[in-house]
Scaffold this motif. Sequence first.
Motif, PDB file in Angstrom:
ATOM      1  N   ARG A  88       0.835  -1.202   0.000  1.00  0.00           N
ATOM      2  CA  ARG A  88       0.000   0.000   0.000  1.00  0.00           C
ATOM      3  C   ARG A  88       0.874   1.259   0.000  1.00  0.00           C
ATOM      4  O   ARG A  88       0.650   2.203  -0.759  1.00  0.00           O
ATOM      5  CB  ARG A  88      -0.918  -0.016   1.223  1.00  0.00           C
ATOM      6  CG  ARG A  88      -1.649   1.286   1.539  1.00  0.00           C
ATOM      7  CD  ARG A  88      -2.719   1.630   0.516  1.00  0.00           C
ATOM      8  NE  ARG A  88      -3.389   2.870   0.883  1.00  0.00           N
ATOM      9  CZ  ARG A  88      -4.513   2.928   1.605  1.00  0.00           C
ATOM     10  NH1 ARG A  88      -5.068   1.814   2.054  1.00  0.00           N
ATOM     11  NH2 ARG A  88      -5.071   4.083   1.873  1.00  0.00           N
ATOM     12  N   LEU A  89       1.888   1.282   0.848  1.00  0.00           N
ATOM     13  CA  LEU A  89       2.785   2.436   0.933  1.00  0.00           C
ATOM     14  C   LEU A  89       3.622   2.577  -0.341  1.00  0.00           C
ATOM     15  O   LEU A  89       3.847   3.686  -0.826  1.00  0.00           O
ATOM     16  CB  LEU A  89       3.690   2.296   2.157  1.00  0.00           C
ATOM     17  CG  LEU A  89       2.960   2.424   3.504  1.00  0.00           C
ATOM     18  CD1 LEU A  89       3.840   1.905   4.637  1.00  0.00           C
ATOM     19  CD2 LEU A  89       2.542   3.861   3.763  1.00  0.00           C
ATOM     20  N   TYR A  90       4.043   1.461  -0.899  1.00  0.00           N
ATOM     21  CA  TYR A  90       4.849   1.486  -2.123  1.00  0.00           C
ATOM     22  C   TYR A  90       4.054   2.061  -3.294  1.00  0.00           C
ATOM     23  O   TYR A  90       4.535   2.923  -4.037  1.00  0.00           O
ATOM     24  CB  TYR A  90       5.328   0.077  -2.438  1.00  0.00           C
ATOM     25  CG  TYR A  90       5.952  -0.074  -3.803  1.00  0.00           C
ATOM     26  CD1 TYR A  90       7.278   0.293  -4.036  1.00  0.00           C
ATOM     27  CD2 TYR A  90       5.208  -0.578  -4.872  1.00  0.00           C
ATOM     28  CE1 TYR A  90       7.855   0.151  -5.294  1.00  0.00           C
ATOM     29  CE2 TYR A  90       5.769  -0.713  -6.132  1.00  0.00           C
ATOM     30  CZ  TYR A  90       7.095  -0.350  -6.338  1.00  0.00           C
ATOM     31  OH  TYR A  90       7.650  -0.479  -7.591  1.00  0.00           O
ATOM     32  N   VAL A  91       2.832   1.558  -3.477  1.00  0.00           N
ATOM     33  CA  VAL A  91       2.007   2.020  -4.601  1.00  0.00           C
ATOM     34  C   VAL A  91       1.643   3.495  -4.434  1.00  0.00           C
ATOM     35  O   VAL A  91       1.636   4.254  -5.408  1.00  0.00           O
ATOM     36  CB  VAL A  91       0.747   1.136  -4.736  1.00  0.00           C
ATOM     37  CG1 VAL A  91      -0.254   1.740  -5.710  1.00  0.00           C
ATOM     38  CG2 VAL A  91       1.135  -0.266  -5.192  1.00  0.00           C
ATOM     39  N   ALA A  92       1.369   3.909  -3.195  1.00  0.00           N
ATOM     40  CA  ALA A  92       1.063   5.319  -2.951  1.00  0.00           C
ATOM     41  C   ALA A  92       2.240   6.198  -3.361  1.00  0.00           C
ATOM     42  O   ALA A  92       2.064   7.210  -4.056  1.00  0.00           O
ATOM     43  CB  ALA A  92       0.726   5.536  -1.480  1.00  0.00           C
ATOM     44  N   ARG A  93       3.439   5.831  -2.953  1.00  0.00           N
ATOM     45  CA  ARG A  93       4.619   6.622  -3.315  1.00  0.00           C
ATOM     46  C   ARG A  93       4.863   6.591  -4.820  1.00  0.00           C
ATOM     47  O   ARG A  93       5.193   7.624  -5.434  1.00  0.00           O
ATOM     48  CB  ARG A  93       5.851   6.094  -2.585  1.00  0.00           C
ATOM     49  CG  ARG A  93       7.110   6.946  -2.858  1.00  0.00           C
ATOM     50  CD  ARG A  93       8.339   6.369  -2.189  1.00  0.00           C
ATOM     51  NE  ARG A  93       8.687   5.062  -2.760  1.00  0.00           N
ATOM     52  CZ  ARG A  93       9.691   4.316  -2.320  1.00  0.00           C
ATOM     53  NH1 ARG A  93      10.413   4.702  -1.290  1.00  0.00           N
ATOM     54  NH2 ARG A  93       9.945   3.150  -2.892  1.00  0.00           N
ATOM     55  N   LYS A  94       4.692   5.447  -5.427  1.00  0.00           N
ATOM     56  CA  LYS A  94       4.918   5.304  -6.870  1.00  0.00           C
ATOM     57  C   LYS A  94       4.044   6.263  -7.663  1.00  0.00           C
ATOM     58  O   LYS A  94       4.480   6.809  -8.680  1.00  0.00           O
ATOM     59  CB  LYS A  94       4.640   3.854  -7.290  1.00  0.00           C
ATOM     60  CG  LYS A  94       4.813   3.595  -8.777  1.00  0.00           C
ATOM     61  CD  LYS A  94       4.591   2.123  -9.093  1.00  0.00           C
ATOM     62  CE  LYS A  94       4.731   1.868 -10.595  1.00  0.00           C
ATOM     63  NZ  LYS A  94       4.565   0.432 -10.925  1.00  0.00           N
ATOM     64  N   TRP A  95       2.824   6.495  -7.191  1.00  0.00           N
ATOM     65  CA  TRP A  95       1.878   7.333  -7.920  1.00  0.00           C
ATOM     66  C   TRP A  95       1.761   8.738  -7.333  1.00  0.00           C
ATOM     67  O   TRP A  95       0.803   9.460  -7.598  1.00  0.00           O
ATOM     68  CB  TRP A  95       0.524   6.643  -7.995  1.00  0.00           C
ATOM     69  CG  TRP A  95       0.586   5.485  -8.941  1.00  0.00           C
ATOM     70  CD1 TRP A  95       0.853   4.186  -8.638  1.00  0.00           C
ATOM     71  CD2 TRP A  95       0.441   5.544 -10.357  1.00  0.00           C
ATOM     72  NE1 TRP A  95       0.868   3.416  -9.763  1.00  0.00           N
ATOM     73  CE2 TRP A  95       0.619   4.231 -10.845  1.00  0.00           C
ATOM     74  CE3 TRP A  95       0.160   6.569 -11.260  1.00  0.00           C
ATOM     75  CZ2 TRP A  95       0.531   3.928 -12.198  1.00  0.00           C
ATOM     76  CZ3 TRP A  95       0.079   6.258 -12.616  1.00  0.00           C
ATOM     77  CH2 TRP A  95       0.263   4.964 -13.071  1.00  0.00           C
ATOM     78  N   GLY A  96       2.751   9.124  -6.532  1.00  0.00           N
ATOM     79  CA  GLY A  96       2.818  10.507  -6.070  1.00  0.00           C
ATOM     80  C   GLY A  96       1.821  10.873  -4.995  1.00  0.00           C
ATOM     81  O   GLY A  96       1.552  12.062  -4.770  1.00  0.00           O
ATOM     82  N   ARG A  97       1.283   9.884  -4.288  1.00  0.00           N
ATOM     83  CA  ARG A  97       0.356  10.152  -3.191  1.00  0.00           C
ATOM     84  C   ARG A  97       1.151  10.251  -1.893  1.00  0.00           C
ATOM     85  O   ARG A  97       2.036   9.438  -1.648  1.00  0.00           O
ATOM     86  CB  ARG A  97      -0.695   9.048  -3.077  1.00  0.00           C
ATOM     87  CG  ARG A  97      -1.679   9.019  -4.213  1.00  0.00           C
ATOM     88  CD  ARG A  97      -2.581   7.805  -4.095  1.00  0.00           C
ATOM     89  NE  ARG A  97      -3.127   7.692  -2.755  1.00  0.00           N
ATOM     90  CZ  ARG A  97      -3.319   6.544  -2.125  1.00  0.00           C
ATOM     91  NH1 ARG A  97      -2.969   5.408  -2.668  1.00  0.00           N
ATOM     92  NH2 ARG A  97      -3.823   6.524  -0.902  1.00  0.00           N
ATOM     93  N   ARG A  98       0.818  11.223  -1.090  1.00  0.00           N
ATOM     94  CA  ARG A  98       1.525  11.400   0.183  1.00  0.00           C
ATOM     95  C   ARG A  98       0.881  10.536   1.254  1.00  0.00           C
ATOM     96  O   ARG A  98      -0.190  10.835   1.767  1.00  0.00           O
ATOM     97  CB  ARG A  98       1.490  12.875   0.597  1.00  0.00           C
ATOM     98  CG  ARG A  98       2.285  13.777  -0.331  1.00  0.00           C
ATOM     99  CD  ARG A  98       2.327  15.193   0.185  1.00  0.00           C
ATOM    100  NE  ARG A  98       3.157  16.052  -0.648  1.00  0.00           N
ATOM    101  CZ  ARG A  98       3.362  17.335  -0.406  1.00  0.00           C
ATOM    102  NH1 ARG A  98       2.805  17.918   0.649  1.00  0.00           N
ATOM    103  NH2 ARG A  98       4.133  18.047  -1.225  1.00  0.00           N
ATOM    104  N   GLU A  99       1.536   9.461   1.557  1.00  0.00           N
ATOM    105  CA  GLU A  99       1.054   8.560   2.612  1.00  0.00           C
ATOM    106  C   GLU A  99       2.256   8.151   3.441  1.00  0.00           C
ATOM    107  O   GLU A  99       3.089   7.362   2.995  1.00  0.00           O
ATOM    108  CB  GLU A  99       0.339   7.346   2.018  1.00  0.00           C
ATOM    109  CG  GLU A  99      -0.310   6.491   3.082  1.00  0.00           C
ATOM    110  CD  GLU A  99      -1.427   5.618   2.539  1.00  0.00           C
ATOM    111  OE1 GLU A  99      -1.980   4.839   3.331  1.00  0.00           O
ATOM    112  OE2 GLU A  99      -1.741   5.707   1.339  1.00  0.00           O
ATOM    113  N   SER A 100       2.339   8.687   4.642  1.00  0.00           N
ATOM    114  CA  SER A 100       3.492   8.440   5.503  1.00  0.00           C
ATOM    115  C   SER A 100       3.362   7.092   6.197  1.00  0.00           C
ATOM    116  O   SER A 100       2.270   6.699   6.634  1.00  0.00           O
ATOM    117  CB  SER A 100       3.601   9.549   6.548  1.00  0.00           C
ATOM    118  OG  SER A 100       4.554   9.195   7.538  1.00  0.00           O
ATOM    119  N   PRO A 101       4.475   6.375   6.344  1.00  0.00           N
ATOM    120  CA  PRO A 101       4.430   5.115   7.104  1.00  0.00           C
ATOM    121  C   PRO A 101       4.295   5.328   8.604  1.00  0.00           C
ATOM    122  O   PRO A 101       3.943   4.391   9.334  1.00  0.00           O
ATOM    123  CB  PRO A 101       5.766   4.459   6.763  1.00  0.00           C
ATOM    124  CG  PRO A 101       6.669   5.569   6.365  1.00  0.00           C
ATOM    125  CD  PRO A 101       5.800   6.608   5.736  1.00  0.00           C
TER     126      PRO A 101
END
Length: 295
Positions: A233-246
């Motif tokens: 979930r965190l990987y895909v968010a970062r890949k697509w430019g979504r800001r989702e902090s771990p």
Amino acid sequence: MAETFAHGETLTAIVVSHDSAGVLGACLASLAAEGVPAIVVDNASLDASREVAEEAGARVIASPRNEGFGRAMNIGVQEAATPFVLLVNPDLTFEPGAVAALLAAARLYPDAGLLAPRLIEPDGRHFFAMRSSLSPFLHNVRGRKWTIEGDCCAPFLSGACLLAPRDLFLALGGFDADIFLFYEDDDLCARVAARGRALVHVDGAVARHLRGRSSSPRPGRTFKVRYHMAWSRLYVARKWGRRESPWPWIARSAVKLALAALVRNRKRMERHAGTLAGARDFLRGKRAIAREGLE
């Protein structure tokens, strides 16, 4: 044997198995009834999955290690030689005429990059994603419920069953090989849409999905599932430019893990420990496939 299948020149089903003997037979039987040949990529099952697949007449590719869902699917698609591939979970079965309806829709909607059937859950509900954070071009941010009547474009199609033109799938690089499990379908849908191809829900094609029954339970499986849910979930968010902090994931799971430990609830401890480990590894820059020994 391929010539005995009605759709053998047009379509090949790819099924990934991992300790899936309990459900795989029904899946392959429903594909055979629909006239679809199958390739089963077995991810080092410890049960009788390979034997079940062979008895059903499927071609079996036996992997010596668990490659994960997407990576194993990529192996199967590479081995197919038909214009279309049907990517299928082993805990899914097709209602009569479902595959023919999917192929008819592919001809009717030539701009479709992925097509999926109406998925019926074990409780009879119809699965349909009302929104997707990776598809901002479809304006349904709050996930307003729709009444589905006929075919339609969708913000997301479940990886439980996808019909894809093989050439397009390969041109896109298939499923992201950095993802071991989970959210690989979100990522693929986003890349298909970015190519200007539609994601089409085919209402007249019906399949039944047992959800979560692809692999039989084993010790440590809950930890692994939760680990990959968090990391992917965190990987895909970062890949697509979504800001989702771990960090919120880490904080929440650490608190829940401590509470579960206080009451000695081992199931919850394993679940929250998996989420914590996945988020922590992502924060540290560790790849999920490295954890699985696949680098």
